[in-house]
Scaffold this active site. Structure first.
Site, mmCIF file in Angstrom:
data_model
loop_
_atom_site.group_PDB
_atom_site.id
_atom_site.type_symbol
_atom_site.label_atom_id
_atom_site.label_comp_id
_atom_site.label_asym_id
_atom_site.label_seq_id
_atom_site.Cartn_x
_atom_site.Cartn_y
_atom_site.Cartn_z
ATOM 1 N N LYS A 83 2.759 5.707 -5.313
ATOM 2 C CA LYS A 83 2.678 4.462 -6.084
ATOM 3 C C LYS A 83 1.844 4.709 -7.334
ATOM 4 O O LYS A 83 0.720 5.218 -7.245
ATOM 5 C CB LYS A 83 1.992 3.400 -5.215
ATOM 6 C CG LYS A 83 2.633 2.036 -5.217
ATOM 7 C CD LYS A 83 1.887 1.127 -4.217
ATOM 8 C CE LYS A 83 2.419 -0.277 -4.301
ATOM 9 N NZ LYS A 83 1.714 -1.200 -3.384
HETATM 10 O O1 G3P Z 1 1.759 -4.986 -2.879
HETATM 11 C C1 G3P Z 1 1.037 -5.806 -3.721
HETATM 12 C C2 G3P Z 1 0.432 -6.922 -2.973
HETATM 13 O O2 G3P Z 1 -0.376 -6.409 -1.982
HETATM 14 C C3 G3P Z 1 -0.364 -7.876 -3.822
HETATM 15 O O3 G3P Z 1 -0.379 -9.060 -3.141
HETATM 16 O O4 G3P Z 1 -1.091 -11.320 -2.576
HETATM 17 O O5 G3P Z 1 -2.723 -9.703 -3.604
HETATM 18 O O6 G3P Z 1 -0.913 -10.671 -4.963
HETATM 19 P P1 G3P Z 1 -1.333 -10.255 -3.604
#
Ligand code: G3P
Length: 217
Positions: A83
């Site tokens: 990634k």
């Molecule tokens: O894979 C990206 C994800 O983990 C981000 O999620 O909910 O922190 O925006 P969030």
């Protein structure tokens, strides 16, 4: 649509995998921090549980350092997807790693132009963040739709991996748009099964089964 689980928590990955609901796993530095585990150790453990792609994120910012980290991560297992962030250093690293036959997931995507650059850099996956766009009063699902249109217009093979998924509704909307993958926290994947009428219907069936004394075994 493939389901990736967005976590580095081994027990939750195993639980959903036993339900046949895991086609891959995504992690990031915040999820690794939350797990309290060493990134190389926990990623190796996840790769042993899951056959599908397991995304592990570099933490360097310069292309040469990212490349070194990416190559080390890729050595953990054949199903590693490295990634990298959507920066020019990340795109440069993406090109080099994919030329080496390594899967690359380009993350932190917030615009159609960014997704176009990632496809031209040969990314295996692009990760547009739906929830973080919603957080600033934009509609993250519109981005998934725009990327789907652009990728289909030119036959780009990069997989749209919808990320920053916050609700079961995000999952069904991504499926309707035609995202290739959606990565969601375990609780969101579990919530997909919830429906008040299913619960109500089951209660009524069970009450009638009891009233009728239905016995099968
Ligand atoms: O894979 C990206 C994800 O983990 C981000 O999620 O909910 O922190 O925006 P969030």
């Amino acid at each position: 649509m493939q389901f990736f689980v967005d976590t580095a928590e081994i027990d939750q990955i195993k639980e959903l995998n036993d339900l046949g609901m895991v086609d891959g796993v995504t992690t990031n530095p915040s999820l690794i921090m939350k797990s309290g585990r060493d990134i190389l150790e926990v990623t190796k453990e996840i790769c042993a549980i899951i056959d599908g792609p397991v995304s592990a994120e570099v933490v360097a910012l310069e292309a040469d350092d990212m490349l070194a980290e990416g190559r080390k991560l890729a050595k953990i297992a054949d199903n590693i997807a490295v990634k990298v962030p959507l920066t020019w250093a990340g795109l440069k690293t993406c090109k080099t790693l994919t030329d080496d036959g390594i899967m690359v997931n380009v993350t932190l995507c917030f615009s159609a132009n960014q997704a176009l650059l990632a496809a031209k850099a040969g990314a295996t996956f692009i990760s547009p963040f739906i929830g973080r766009l919603d957080d600033i009063n934009m509609d993250g699902l519109d981005l998934i739709e725009d990327i789907r249109t652009i990728y289909d217009n030119y036959g780009f093979e990069t997989n749209i991996l919808a990320a920053s998924i916050r609700s079961a509704n995000h999952m069904s909307e991504c499926a309707k748009i035609g995202a290739d993958v959606a990565t969601a926290p375990p609780n969101v994947i579990k919530a997909m099964a919830n429906h008040v009428l299913t619960d109500k219907g089951l209660d009524a069936f069970m009450a009638d089964a009891k009233k009728a004394g239905i016995k099968i075994v």
